[in-house]
Design an enzyme around this catalytic site. Structure first.
Site, PDB file in Angstrom:
ATOM      1  CD  GLN A 126      -2.083   1.338   2.989  1.00  0.00           C
ATOM      2  OE1 GLN A 126      -1.294   1.055   3.892  1.00  0.00           O
ATOM      3  NE2 GLN A 126      -3.305   1.763   3.232  1.00  0.00           N
ATOM      4  N   GLY A 127       0.589   2.187  -0.875  1.00  0.00           N
ATOM      5  CA  GLY A 127       1.339   3.449  -0.896  1.00  0.00           C
ATOM      6  C   GLY A 127       0.443   4.627  -0.593  1.00  0.00           C
ATOM      7  CE1 TYR A 128      -4.197   3.943  -0.096  1.00  0.00           C
ATOM      8  CE2 TYR A 128      -5.285   4.670   1.916  1.00  0.00           C
ATOM      9  CZ  TYR A 128      -5.347   4.072   0.673  1.00  0.00           C
ATOM     10  OH  TYR A 128      -6.544   3.607   0.216  1.00  0.00           O
ATOM     11  CB  SER A 129       1.964   7.398   4.994  1.00  0.00           C
ATOM     12  OG  SER A 129       0.837   7.071   5.751  1.00  0.00           O
ATOM     13  CB  SER A 161       3.024  -3.175   6.169  1.00  0.00           C
ATOM     14  OG  SER A 161       2.339  -2.126   6.771  1.00  0.00           O
ATOM     15  CD  GLU A 244      -6.097   0.058   6.450  1.00  0.00           C
ATOM     16  OE1 GLU A 244      -4.943  -0.263   6.703  1.00  0.00           O
ATOM     17  OE2 GLU A 244      -6.415   1.174   5.984  1.00  0.00           O
ATOM     18  CG  ASN A 385      -6.385   5.125  18.702  1.00  0.00           C
ATOM     19  OD1 ASN A 385      -6.354   4.412  17.697  1.00  0.00           O
ATOM     20  ND2 ASN A 385      -6.417   4.631  19.930  1.00  0.00           N
ATOM     21  CD  GLU A 386      -4.473  10.663  18.929  1.00  0.00           C
ATOM     22  OE1 GLU A 386      -4.021   9.962  17.992  1.00  0.00           O
ATOM     23  OE2 GLU A 386      -4.310  10.353  20.128  1.00  0.00           O
TER      24      GLU A 386
END
Lengths: 399, 376
Positions: A126-129, A161, A244, A385-386
């Site tokens: 996965q390439g998100y961040s 990951s 997810e 979580n925020e």
């Protein structure tokens, strides 16, 4: 209302349990048990065993090549898998790319990629961040510039990951810098073996290698590997977040960790007695068990709602993700506490493959501090979580 | 595995919710709990007409054969309105003791009368020194020919002032805190030597100290087997836990709704205070606390009839721990987010906070149940 599973479901549970006992390779089970890092080959091997049974894409409908599990079966399957000591698989193919292609992909994309996801021949990441885009995901910058039949990709992705095990990446790229930042995002399927891709490992504070940073230097991606239209990437990413977050497998994994913690506490001595008989420690274990039970029941409520065709509440899924992270951290902290002084020796080599020396102290303890440090990521990865709270505040409470 | 209501259960929920909406506005409730009795006979008759007073009893005793899930539905709705009628002491505790331990004659004499609204009950189990230990019983029952003579004092007996009959837990043999030797007796409130000192509790409900001075009852007053009353008492109290957990969930929901509404309407610094992220996240935590409590209250209702005693106790303790944690959080933060207005007696939030606080003082608090959970 009835907490019991049906006789058919119980039979299914038994079937999965026996299957895991038979099919999970002994060396992999042992690595999971002892906290050793699994190699890419280990993971691929296990995924292919699941594939051969038709049990890799458990969240897919039958018509798409999944096993067509009911909500209850999905839960029981994962529960048995992880209680039986199976490792988590690299699931971006089945949890992200597959569902996205089924919903937004072209026929050609489906033909090209879906079968290899189902056979585990191709592993996806996965390439998100990005280094500058964490919680503010929409600010991502990985640039994709159209050049004839290709996009030319430049920039970097981070926290992917198992990208070092993967063949391809599902990436969010920026195709436009004008207008709202959410509108210039496009999904591309990137071949990680293509020229110009560099993968750098990120070793985390627990000493393990799961995460990576990728650098893209004039990487050419064919236009037919774009999913959806240009600028549609944010909508697709949001569609996926639901998938997810509803992943409850961590609850089963944590149940197993708690069982292990109790075993350790029965071994460890405190003032001549057993740690598990120590009043304070015992109450902490009870507290974790109670919280985990609450979490599991809440997850089951979500399944029950899904089975009754009631719309799954995004807030409830976010709630489970958020609470799971907190409970996992506590359980792993407790395991680490059980080690006392012997939580201190730190030999990450012992976790990696190919180290033949005996670790310091009992062999059930050396992993506890690393596991605790690793678990710290749970409330950050996949939307902190925020961020989950922001989503519930807005989406459910209307604030 | 199914958490959904049946059609009949949905109808029941609608009917209790509607009753609360029409009859249990905050001002109505305030007036009610300020009266001498602290509840309304008219409401009680309506409960009887609607079938709620016989909900858990089998049909041959004038009941509706409901499961603990039906009791949960009623109690959850009662929690949203902070219902003051002695439903828990009469139907769940007193009725429960007769239902689970009474003789055929006792069931026929008591349960239909309860279901019709003609008879109110209370269960006198706690004592001054007992805290939450159900076996810590010093009140004595001495055999005297064909009868028993009861002496001692039972403390904080919910619903004692309104009860027509009180089920008294007394020791027929053994030492204080022995598991054996505990017996339950059905005693008329106007029996000679029995005195109730009634009082309001912090949440506006009614309880009483029950003094027993040579109270003589016949052998037919014994509920269950002599000396073997503890398992029965534990079972009834576990039913109480399941019921009060549901009540707490209802109260939490009401307080959360009220607080959320306040966040959207109260303006400070030129904007609704719900725009502030620190308050948004607090509200989300309250939302989570309620949802988690609800999961456990549902579990409690589904497992309280479980045959395996240890499993049942463990499940009820797990539920009560969650209720304690969630209720404390929602109660305290509900006041905090309201600010000063939350502290005033004329505003509802504080009353929910008080009931939620007292629920943790009932049938064992969070610490007690965490310990029981760990020990089982």
């Amino acid at each position: 209302m009835d907490l019991r599973f049906s006789p058919e479901e119980e039979a299914f549970r038994e079937k999965v349990r026996a299957w895991v006992r038979e099919k999970l390779p002994q060396d992999i089970r042992e690595k999971v048990d002892r906290g050793f890092e699994l190699s890419c080959d280990d993971l691929r091997r296990w995924m292919k065993i699941l594939s051969a049974e038709g049990w890799i894409a458990t969240n897919w409908d039958k018509k798409d090549g999944g096993p067509g599990f009911t909500a209850g079966q999905k839960y029981l399957f994962e529960d048995e898998l992880f209680l039986g000591g199976a490792p988590r698989t690299i699931h971006f193919g089945t949890r992200m790319v597959g569902p996205v292609l089924l919903a937004f992909g072209t026929e050609e994309q489906k033909r090209k990629y879906i079968p290899k996801i189902l056979t585990s021949e191709e592993i996806w990441s996965q390439g998100y961040s990005e280094p500058g885009s964490g919680s503010d995901l929409a600010s991502l910058k990985l640039s994709a510039v159209r050049d004839g039949d290709h996009y030319v990709v430049n920039g970097t992705k981070i926290w992917s990951s198992h990208a070092h095990c993967a063949d391809r990446m599902f990436a969010l790229t920026r195709t436009s810098t004008t207008g709202k930042k959410q509108e210039g995002i496009t999904c591309l399927l990137i071949d990680l073996k293509a020229p110009g891709v560099t993968i750098r490992p990120i070793i985390t504070i627990d000493g393990r290698h799961v995460f990576n940073q990728e650098f893209f230097d004039d990487v050419r991606v064919p236009v037919e590997d774009r999913v959806g239209e240009e600028g549609e990437g944010w909508r697709i990413a949001k569609y996926l977040l639901g998938h997810e977050r509803s992943n409850a497998s961590w609850i089963s994994i944590t149940k197993r960790t708690l069982v292990k913690t109790k075993e350790i506490a029965a071994e460890e001595r405190v003032s001549g007695g057993r740690l598990i008989d120590d009043e304070v420690f015992r109450h902490k274990i009870a507290d974790c068990e109670q919280e985990l039970q609450t979490l599991e029941l809440t997850a089951l409520r979500t399944l029950s709602a899904a089975a009754a065709d009631k719309p799954m509440d995004l807030g409830q899924a976010g709630l489970i993700k958020l609470r799971t992270a907190e409970v996992i951290k506590r359980v792993n902290e407790l395991s680490m506490e059980a080690g006392a002084y012997y939580a201190q020796p730190f030999e990450p080599q012992a976790i990696r493959g190919g180290w033949n020396e005996e670790p310091v102290g009992p062999d059930y303890l050396f992993r506890m501090a690393p596991d605790y440090f690793e678990a710290r990521a749970m409330s950050i990865a996949g939307g902190s979580n925020e961020i989950q709270k922001n989503i519930i505040a807005k989406g459910v409470l209307g604030l | 595995m199914d958490f959904e209501y049946s059609d009949d259960q949905s109808l029941l929920k609608d009917s209790v919710d509607r009753f609360i909406q029409n009859n249990y506005g905050f001002e109505q409730r305030r007036k009610l709990v300020a009266t001498d009795e602290g509840y309304s006979d008219k409401n009680w008759s309506q409960f009887a007409e609607l079938g709620w007073l016989g909900m858990p009893f089998p049909e041959q005793y004038g009941g509706f054969g409901g499961t603990p899930v039906e009791t949960m539905i009623v109690m959850e709705a009662f929690g949203t309105g902070l219902v003051a009628e002695p439903y828990l002491p009469t139907v769940v505790l007193g009725g429960g003791a007769i239902l689970h331990g009474g003789s055929e004659e006792q069931k026929q004499a008591i349960l239909p009368a309860v279901a019709e609204g003609k008879l109110k009950l209370a269960l006198a189990f706690a004592e001054r020194q007992s805290r939450y230990n159900l076996a810590d019983v010093e009140t004595s029952a001495k055999k005297d020919g064909g009868s028993y003579v009861l002496n001692g004092m039972k403390g904080v007996v919910f619903g004692a002032p309104s009860a027509d009959k009180i089920i008294v837990v007394a020791r027929t043999s053994g030492q204080s805190r022995d598991a054996d030797g505990i017996s339950l007796f059905l005693v008329d409130k106007d029996a000679q030597g029995l005195r109730v000192r009634g009082y309001p509790t912090a949440d506006g409900l009614r309880a009483g100290e029950v003094y027993l001075d040579n109270v003589k009852v016949g052998a037919d007053a014994l509920v269950g087997e002599e000396g073997k009353g503890l398992p029965l008492l534990e079972k009834v109290i576990d039913h109480g836990i399941a019921a009060i957990s549901a009540e707490a969930v209802g109260a939490m929901k009401a307080l959360n709704d009220m607080t959320l509404e306040y966040l959207k309407t109260r303006e400070q610094f030129g904007q609704p205070i719900g725009r502030f992220q620190v308050l948004q996240h607090r509200m989300v935590d309250m939302f989570i606390a309620h949802e988690e409590a609800k999961s456990m209250a549902m579990m409690a209702a589904m497992r309280v009839d479980e045959a395996d005693e240890t499993e049942r106790k463990k499940a009820m303790s797990a539920a009560k721990v969650q209720i304690g944690k969630s209720a404390r959080y929602v109660g305290q933060q509900g006041i905090q987010l309201h600010g000063g207005i939350g502290m005033t007696d004329e505003y509802a939030a504080g009353h929910y906070f008080k009931r939620l606080t007292m629920i943790d003082r009932s049938f064992g608090d969070t610490d007690f149940h965490l310990k029981r959970f760990a020990d089982l």
